[in-house]
Design an enzyme around this catalytic site. Structure first.
Site, PDB file in Angstrom:
ATOM      1  N   GLY A  37      43.206  31.083  49.455  1.00  0.00           N
ATOM      2  CA  GLY A  37      42.941  30.929  50.873  1.00  0.00           C
ATOM      3  C   GLY A  37      44.214  30.751  51.657  1.00  0.00           C
ATOM      4  O   GLY A  37      45.148  31.549  51.552  1.00  0.00           O
ATOM      5  N   ASN A  38      44.270  29.667  52.415  1.00  0.00           N
ATOM      6  CA  ASN A  38      45.408  29.461  53.300  1.00  0.00           C
ATOM      7  C   ASN A  38      46.575  28.731  52.643  1.00  0.00           C
ATOM      8  O   ASN A  38      47.479  28.268  53.327  1.00  0.00           O
ATOM      9  CB  ASN A  38      44.964  28.703  54.547  1.00  0.00           C
ATOM     10  CG  ASN A  38      44.199  27.442  54.185  1.00  0.00           C
ATOM     11  OD1 ASN A  38      44.250  27.003  53.046  1.00  0.00           O
ATOM     12  ND2 ASN A  38      43.513  26.870  55.155  1.00  0.00           N
ATOM     13  N   LYS A  88      35.145  45.738  45.941  1.00  0.00           N
ATOM     14  CA  LYS A  88      36.278  45.002  46.514  1.00  0.00           C
ATOM     15  C   LYS A  88      37.082  45.916  47.447  1.00  0.00           C
ATOM     16  O   LYS A  88      37.629  46.929  47.028  1.00  0.00           O
ATOM     17  CB  LYS A  88      37.148  44.492  45.362  1.00  0.00           C
ATOM     18  CG  LYS A  88      38.215  43.533  45.763  1.00  0.00           C
ATOM     19  CD  LYS A  88      37.695  42.135  45.955  1.00  0.00           C
ATOM     20  CE  LYS A  88      38.799  41.244  46.495  1.00  0.00           C
ATOM     21  NZ  LYS A  88      38.298  39.981  47.008  1.00  0.00           N
ATOM     22  N   LYS A 144      40.522  36.157  41.406  1.00  0.00           N
ATOM     23  CA  LYS A 144      41.592  35.205  41.058  1.00  0.00           C
ATOM     24  C   LYS A 144      41.047  33.936  40.413  1.00  0.00           C
ATOM     25  O   LYS A 144      41.614  33.414  39.444  1.00  0.00           O
ATOM     26  CB  LYS A 144      42.371  34.908  42.342  1.00  0.00           C
ATOM     27  CG  LYS A 144      43.408  33.848  42.270  1.00  0.00           C
ATOM     28  CD  LYS A 144      42.943  32.505  42.807  1.00  0.00           C
ATOM     29  CE  LYS A 144      42.500  32.534  44.258  1.00  0.00           C
ATOM     30  NZ  LYS A 144      41.956  31.200  44.687  1.00  0.00           N
ATOM     31  N   LYS A 190      33.574  30.932  43.359  1.00  0.00           N
ATOM     32  CA  LYS A 190      34.370  29.752  42.979  1.00  0.00           C
ATOM     33  C   LYS A 190      33.534  28.822  42.095  1.00  0.00           C
ATOM     34  O   LYS A 190      34.017  28.278  41.093  1.00  0.00           O
ATOM     35  CB  LYS A 190      34.848  29.004  44.231  1.00  0.00           C
ATOM     36  CG  LYS A 190      35.882  29.777  45.043  1.00  0.00           C
ATOM     37  CD  LYS A 190      36.314  28.996  46.276  1.00  0.00           C
ATOM     38  CE  LYS A 190      37.462  29.688  47.007  1.00  0.00           C
ATOM     39  NZ  LYS A 190      37.236  31.113  47.321  1.00  0.00           N
TER      40      LYS A 190
END
Lengths: 318, 318
Positions: free
Chosen positions: B11-12, B131, B218, B280
């Site tokens: 993410g960030n 994707k 990931k 996740k």
């Protein structure tokens, strides 16, 4: 105890100047080159493989330029571009080597490290950038970019109104992860490291690691790595089979063996091409001076023959 | 014995969606994120760091497109682009982490590996690419490229006549160099590996390692790596501090602790966002199912507090 050799792949080992640079070409060249390392592995050598990145990082820099132009994607600095090239080339070498070893029924682990190489920020090379990188600009473009980014340009002799960015090529003074490389290679793992001479970094006054807008000579970094991990032998695989003295004259002589003092003497006499062979000879001599047993300059395909290439040692052997 | 944790930065952590993607932004975000890992190191954890590469490999793909358009430089395939991104991002993380540890007077070696991750070539994902990668094309451009390169395109819902290449996202089944990662981390080295989910490769019928035109999730690759190296804990650092159930409803509930069976039940009930939180959760559950002690989902800055994030374990702890 097994012997450790550092093998620096350069010149046409990965991509020849007459090729477009497709991935198929690169994979085929790499496989052809790596096939020759099987001889060394069969002789019992543990290997560290280093490699150049000239054509690849050149392309990455050009793509950065094009990406900014067309899509306004911020350009990455030189250190990131070198790191990118280590990833791509290192992976390619590792994958092709896995396949070459499988074909020869050799079972060895292979690992690719992203490697930072230390330079000194007050290296005199920073006063006089010499290494041409990236695309060819017109004089007008070069002036504009020089103003914007502080880049330094030199004229490209190969075409009219062609200017290329030049960056310094400082001396490597340390290899990050050298202990990891040594440990892995002595455990029997083939290590791919220090690609493109390493990502140049320096330690600032606050002990921080900072990127250096420079490129490090691949053979010089490879030689230092070889010394730091206490390698026995250092190989530079290039596009000539032997080193010559008096090249292109009636006194031309192929040298199969060279000792340290004679090589220094020939170097001082300017017997080796300045931009080409002389840096390789320097890298070989540095390795010997720091205690390495043997440096070899040759072509990859010569490794199958015991009499391959030019061997540089401290003293002539009987 | 020290505990080993695998930390997946996503993410960030490296680059926020609202940023342009300059190297200064990336370095600052990375430093801010890594500062938080100091807490874990001080608690005695040995760390493996993995990371996403979405924005970076997106930019690399766009630059490849632009470089071909303007300079006729052959485009590199997806595996090389992912490998490039591992080099650049891995180096950046390693360098910033060296500086963070220096600031905190922590002396640890850090090493970055270029990592191939195995997938199976008959993974059902290859039948249904999902994707989105690279630039947005017009329908006409997309048709042309589909004909030339065999790429598959899907409409981009965000704009009219916008089409993007889609590639499969197969399940990771093996991590190359897993033994090297385990050895290094247990010796006290921080290892950066499996960036961007790893470079996807498969083993063909002749036992050769071949590139796969795919991208691997990931978190899924990081979870597998954590299991393969027998890590104790697995952390996904993302842009939310906690996992919620019934999110956005009056029954919304923040979950600080989750056990395996309840999490599976919530997952089956569709409590977690499909494109976002569900993968996740799957990665966390897989780690637990394979014997891992604890999975954690949280924001990086929550690591300073013992009560941080959502902890998933096999059973609720007293």
């Amino acid at each position: 105890m097994k012997k450790v050799a550092v093998i620096a792949l350069g010149g046409n080992a990965l991509l020849r100047g007459d090729q477009a640079g497709t991935i198929d070409e690169q994979e085929q060249n790499t496989t052809d080159t790596l096939e020759n390392l099987v001889h060394l592995i069969r002789e019992g050598y543990e290997l560290v493989i280093t490699h150049g990145n000239g054509p690849q990082v050149g392309n990455i820099l050009m793509r950065n330029d094009a990406g900014e132009m067309i899509y306004k994607i911020p350009q990455m600095p030189l250190d990131i571009c070198v790191a990118d090239s280590q990833g791509g080339i290192g992976y390619m070498i590792e994958r092709m080597l896995r396949n070459v070893l499988k074909k020869h029924n050799i079972d060895k682990e292979i690992v690719t490290l992203v490697t930072q190489v230390l330079v000194e920020n007050d290296d005199p090379a920073f006063q006089e950038p010499t290494k041409r990188v990236g695309k060819i600009y017109s004089g007008e473009e070069a002036d504009k970019i020089a103003g914007e980014k502080g880049w330094i340009f030199k004229e490209d002799k190969k075409r009219a109104d062609g200017w290329r960015r030049v960056v310094p090529s400082p001396k490597p003074v340390g290899i990050m992860n050298e202990r990891v490389v040594e440990t892995l290679v002595r455990q029997g793992t083939i290590v791919i490291a220090a690609g493109g001479g390493g990502i140049p970094v320096y330690i600032d006054e606050e002990q921080r690691v900072r990127p250096s807008e420079a490129v490090i000579d691949k053979d010089s970094a490879s030689s230092l790595l070889a010394s730091q991990i206490n390698a026995d032998e250092f190989y530079i695989l290039t596009d000539v089979s032997y080193v010559y003295i008096n090249y292109g004259t009636p006194q031309e002589e192929k040298k199969e063996f060279l000792n340290y003092n004679d090589t220094v003497k020939y170097l001082e006499q300017g017997m080796f091409g300045e931009g080409d062979m002389a840096p390789k000879i320097h890298a070989c001599l540095d390795f010997i001076k720091r205690g390495g047993r043997k440096s070899v300059i040759t072509e990859a395909f010569k490794l199958e023959d015991k009499s391959y290439g030019t061997k540089i040692t401290m003293e002539y052997e009987d």
